[in-house]
Design an enzyme around this catalytic site. Structure first.
Site, PDB file in Angstrom:
ATOM      1  CD  GLU A 192       0.185  -1.187   3.192  1.00  0.00           C
ATOM      2  OE1 GLU A 192       0.540  -2.086   2.411  1.00  0.00           O
ATOM      3  OE2 GLU A 192       0.264  -1.285   4.417  1.00  0.00           O
ATOM      4  CG  ASP A 249     -14.196  18.896   3.346  1.00  0.00           C
ATOM      5  OD1 ASP A 249     -13.748  18.649   2.214  1.00  0.00           O
ATOM      6  OD2 ASP A 249     -13.535  18.775   4.393  1.00  0.00           O
ATOM      7  CE  LYS A 401     -10.063  18.635   1.608  1.00  0.00           C
ATOM      8  NZ  LYS A 401     -10.791  19.329   2.693  1.00  0.00           N
TER       9      LYS A 401
END
Ligand code: GLN
Length: 545
Positions: A192, A249, A401
């Protein structure tokens, strides 16, 4: 965690999902992110998750790394029922050791040498013979001597029964193992992290080829489903209220609500007097004229600045005053809007509160901190009090995000806004060191505006994670127009970071800084000096207070 009864269609019910069980590695969330980058939906839950309580079936399970040693008495262990789900399982580092521990008790020991950093992986292929070909799939499209990143001290003593070796490194004879007949795999390295350049290929091999998960997690698909979900949740008459700040956001969340329920979503912008230059006006234009959102702007500058007057040495006190005053005003306004909305239409009471919670906040609240640590409950952003009696609606709670930004672009939100730097809730009050007065606000705002304008003009805005001008509580001597002046000092701050946990100051060239400094000193009354903050985080923080 059981499925939330109030949530009619959670994404794991509609998208093929890879479940990541978190053993507390600092990289666990990256596994989820990488999978989503491959358009495979993934969720992360603590390793203590009881499979019987899950309420849905994943297409595959990944056991993450973790700081423990499986042979410790208090080491965390996965619910054995995971091996009865009949889906492929991949163990990464601690996860590999956990699989070995489950299949062959006491088969993990402390290695003589810790292995930390790069290693070169040799893949062992088995063809169609011994294990029916499925073990080779994990390393499909890998060449020999591929670079991988290791971070472990423990190792397997020998292969567990029924497993075969599928990869080795010079220091790790069991760098990759696979079960002969079941689709269980373990790898000692971390696919990862970006230090394993082919890691994403391996995750794709696992998720797409081995688990056969569909690659349908895209923001355009999410938009349609989320709108549908919000409509079901809120019902045909339900009303929702939510605060917007002009940030990414809250704007994306508000636009999504607008698409789902139109004017039954009521956005509120509280002008606290410490927003950026002309911010309230700009946000109003973008959200109403641009995005068609039903927005009320409340100018509460005087109330905020009145309460901030005289507060000099205690930044925490500034934050508290601003936070509490915000809640007070938002509550007053919510009552007014609720009364008006109720009168003006057939619509119901306002029952819902919109919050722009993101997936990292959710992960933070459920992440596995250790065998004895209690799991933190989620503190909602904005901290609105429970006595408002509103139910929470959090349309971004499954998103990272970068996904929110993509969603924003999808919803037609202007690119400028989608890529905006973060801005703190207490605004420039915490960028004015010392007392916040209307005059100090003017100076900080004007200087900040020039700095950001120049950053944009130089094409640097997207290279920088956050930038602002702060006003220092000192005076310095200067000479302007042949006259001695004793004026204030502006500190510029610009940082680069990927996660805001650590950050480095941005290396502007001298000509750029010269230009910004000249403009600020010339154009902002009351400033005679400009300095550039060259402190990294840690030890500095990004904001100054
Ligand atoms: N603690 C285990 C080890 O040292 C696992 C480490 C990890 O998962 N990164 O081997």
């Amino acid at each position: 965690m059981a499925t939330d009864a109030s949530d009619p269609i959670p994404p794991h019910k509609t998208f093929d999902t890879i479940l990541v069980l978190d053993f507390g590695s600092q990289y666990s969330h990256l596994i989820t992110r990488r999978l989503r980058e491959l358009n495979v939906y993934s969720e992360m839950l603590p390793c203590t998750q009881k499979i019987a309580d899950l309420g849905w079936t994943p297409k595959g399970v990944i056991l993450s790394g973790g700081p423990y040693s499986v042979y410790w008495d208090d080491a965390p262990h996965v619910d054995p029922a995971v091996f009865e789900l009949n889906v492929p399982i991949l163990g990464i580092c601690y996860g590999l050791q956990e699989i070995a521990w489950t299949f062959d008790n006491k088969n993990v020991l402390a290695g003589e040498k810790r292995e930390y950093g790069h290693a070169y992986l040799k893949v062992e292929r088995h063809g169609d013979g011994e294990a029916g070909g499925h073990v080779d799939k994990l390393f499909a499209d890998w060449e020999d001597n591929t670079e991988v990143w290791m971070s472990h001290g423990d190792k397997l003593g020998h292969l567990p029964e029924e497993f075969i070796t599928i990869a080795t490194t010079s220091n790790a004879p069991f760098a990759g193992i696979g079960h002969k007949s079941k689709k269980y795999y373990g790898i000692q390295f971390h696919p990862e992290v970006t230090h394993t350049p082919k890691g994403k290929v391996l995750l794709k091999n696992f998720a797409v080829d081995i688990c056969e998960a569909k690659t349908n997690w895209t923001m355009s698909k999410f938009v349609d489903q989320e709108i549908e979900r919000i409509r079901k949740l809120v019902g045909p008459k339900g009303q929702v209220i939510g605060a917007v700040s002009g940030g990414v956001d809250s704007t994306v969340a508000a636009k999504l609500m607008k698409e789902a329920i139109g004017d039954r979503f009521h956005a509120v912008l509280v002008d606290n007097g410490v927003l950026r230059l002309n911010e309230a006006k700009i946000v109003k234009e973008t959200l109403t004229a641009g995005l068609g959102i039903n927005l009320t702007v409340i100018d509460a500058s005087e109330r905020f600045l009145g309460r901030l007057a005289g507060v000099k040495d205690d930044p925490e006190k500034k934050r508290k005053i601003i936070g509490n005053t915000f809640i007070e005003i938002f509550q007053e306004e919510a009552k007014k809007i609720a009364a008006e909305a109720h009168q003006a239409s057939e619509a119901g009471e306002i029952e819902w509160l919109l919050q722009g919670t993101l997936y990292p906040d959710v992960i933070e609240s459920i992440s596995f901190k250790g065998p004895s640590a209690t799991i933190k409950t989620h503190h909602n952003v904005g901290g609105l009090p429970k006595d408002m009696n509103l139910k929470l609606i959090e349309p971004l709670r499954e998103l990272f995000k970068d996904e929110v930004r993509e969603l924003g672009m999808n919803l037609g939100i202007p690119e400028d806004l989608v890529w905006r730097h973060p801005f703190p809730g207490p605004g420039i009050a915490i960028r004015i060191l010392g007392e916040v007065t209307p005059e100090q606000v003017r100076i900080a705002r004007e200087a900040d505006n020039i700095f950001i304008e120049e950053i944009k003009a130089a094409g640097l805005y997207r290279n920088i994670s956050q930038a602002f001008a702060a006003l220092l509580p000192v005076k310095a001597v200067g000479v302007m127009g042949d006259k001695r002046v004793h004026d204030q000092v502006i500190a510029l701050r610009a940082v680069e970071t990927t996660d805001f946990m650590t950050a480095d100051w941005y290396p502007f060239d001298g000509a750029f800084l010269k230009k910004v400094s000249r403009r600020i000193v010339n154009e902002v009354n009351g400033v005679c000096r400009v300095v550039y903050d060259i402190t990294s985080k840690p030890p500095g923080t990004i904001e100054m207070e």
